[in-house]
Design an enzyme around this catalytic site. Structure first.
Site, PDB file in Angstrom:
ATOM      1  CD  GLU A  80      -0.975  -9.656   5.842  1.00 51.09           C
ATOM      2  OE1 GLU A  80      -1.006  -8.815   6.601  1.00 51.09           O
ATOM      3  OE2 GLU A  80      -1.566  -9.640   4.759  1.00 51.09           O
ATOM      4  CG  HIS A 132       0.751  -6.740   2.744  1.00 52.81           C
ATOM      5  ND1 HIS A 132      -0.041  -6.010   2.352  1.00 52.81           N
ATOM      6  CD2 HIS A 132       1.565  -7.467   1.938  1.00 52.81           C
ATOM      7  CE1 HIS A 132       0.075  -5.881   1.174  1.00 52.81           C
ATOM      8  NE2 HIS A 132       1.126  -6.815   0.653  1.00 52.81           N
ATOM      9  CG  HIS A 169      -1.639  -1.223   1.306  1.00 54.65           C
ATOM     10  ND1 HIS A 169      -2.479  -1.901   0.551  1.00 54.65           N
ATOM     11  CD2 HIS A 169      -1.494  -2.147   2.368  1.00 54.65           C
ATOM     12  CE1 HIS A 169      -2.902  -3.027   0.853  1.00 54.65           C
ATOM     13  NE2 HIS A 169      -2.370  -3.232   2.044  1.00 54.65           N
ATOM     14  CD  GLU A 198      -1.591  -3.101   5.310  1.00 56.67           C
ATOM     15  OE1 GLU A 198      -0.979  -4.417   4.797  1.00 56.67           O
ATOM     16  OE2 GLU A 198      -2.758  -2.899   5.287  1.00 56.67           O
TER      17      GLU A 198
END
Length: 303
Positions: A268, A186, A94, A131
């Site tokens: 993650e 992430h 992102h 994030e």
């Protein structure tokens, strides 16, 4: 959380990807360690402007040869470094600016087996730590550690472009670099009480423009190495809600994996919507440990 993650928890909207070339020689760069979003301007770089699309050719650094060009930094001491001549791509999940460009990131792109939104904004902690800020900080820290080992490291985005890149472009960046390893960084957005980290591996997919047949084996080895080193470095538990206690999940719906032709995994690092995980993710010292776990996992895989 992956921009293409339909099973994720709350706190998701549209998101990103970006491309930057950072030479191996740039090991002394000081990374941003604050808790707020990264500054919109480009990070310092001695090479081509960060975030630009890869130019023709693999750009892996000259070694004076007309061959594979992976030998950036072939000085007298480079051969003693474990990752000398290796190319690593880090993909900070992102872009901090995605939320300003919803029309761009909501358009669909071809991910091989189907079409998906270009990206999303990612999730955040309950008190607003994004994030996108987390992934960029950890990726910059991991870049520095890997460069110290002799690797040539590229980031798909370095906070230096207004949005993106899209899912398909992220995959192309690693492919065009002929990367020896790609890690997409992430943090999850699942429900409170869901804790821990997990590593996502590509499933064997052969459909449309996707064919992961050649990368599932090496990607699993990369993922296992990242999982073991991340756990050791951070002391964090593996996910208590995905992976059945293994810390590993296999996905066939993520375009960033399906379109990859080089070993690639997603990590993650924790769940931003759980208070205990969020406290870790916001801690700069823990983020340094997370970066070390990722870098050590890549180093062990490539060594």
């Amino acid at each position: 959380m992956p921009s293409e993650e339909p099973r994720r928890g709350a706190g998701r909207s549209a998101v990103i990807a970006v491309c930057v070339l950072v030479p191996a020689a740039f090991a002394g760069w000081l990374v941003w360690a604050g808790n707020g979003p990264p500054s919109p301007g480009p990070a310092p770089s001695a090479a081509s402007p960060a975030g630009s699309a890869p130019e023709s050719g693999d750009g892996k650094g000259g070694d004076g040869k007309s061959g594979d060009g992976k030998g950036g930094g072939k000085g007298p001491h480079a051969k003693t470094l474990p990752l000398a001549g290796r190319v690593v791509v880090l993909d900070p999940g992102h872009n901090p600016g995605n939320f300003r460009h919803t029309s761009e990131i909501n358009r669909t792109v071809d991910v091989g087996t189907h079409r998906k939104e270009c990206d999303t904004t990612g999730t955040s902690t309950d008190d607003g730590y994004a994030e996108a800020a987390f992934t960029l900080d950890v990726s910059r820290r991991a870049r520095e550690l890997l460069e110290r080992q002799g690797a040539t490291v590229r980031l798909t985005q370095d906070g230096d472009r207004p949005w993106g890149p899209c899912i398909d472009e992220r995959a192309r960046i690693g492919n065009k670099a002929d990367a020896d390893a790609v890690v997409s960084v992430h943090a999850d957005g699942s429900g409170s009480g869901n804790r821990g980290f997990h590593v996502i591996l590509p499933a064997k997919v052969r459909a449309g423009g996707a064919d992961t047949t050649a990368i599932t084996g090496p990607s699993r080895r990369l993922g296992e190495s990242v999982k073991e080193n991340f756990a050791r470095s951070t002391g964090s538990p593996v996910s208590n809600y995905l992976g059945e206690g293994t810390g590993l999940t296999v996905r066939r719906d993520l375009g960033g994996l399906n379109l990859s032709t080089v070993p690639k995994v997603f990590v993650e690092c924790g769940n931003m919507r759980d208070a205990r995980d969020a406290a870790l993710l916001k801690d700069p010292a823990w983020r340094q440990d997370a970066a070390r776990g990722i870098a050590d996992g890549v180093t062990d895989f490539l060594s």
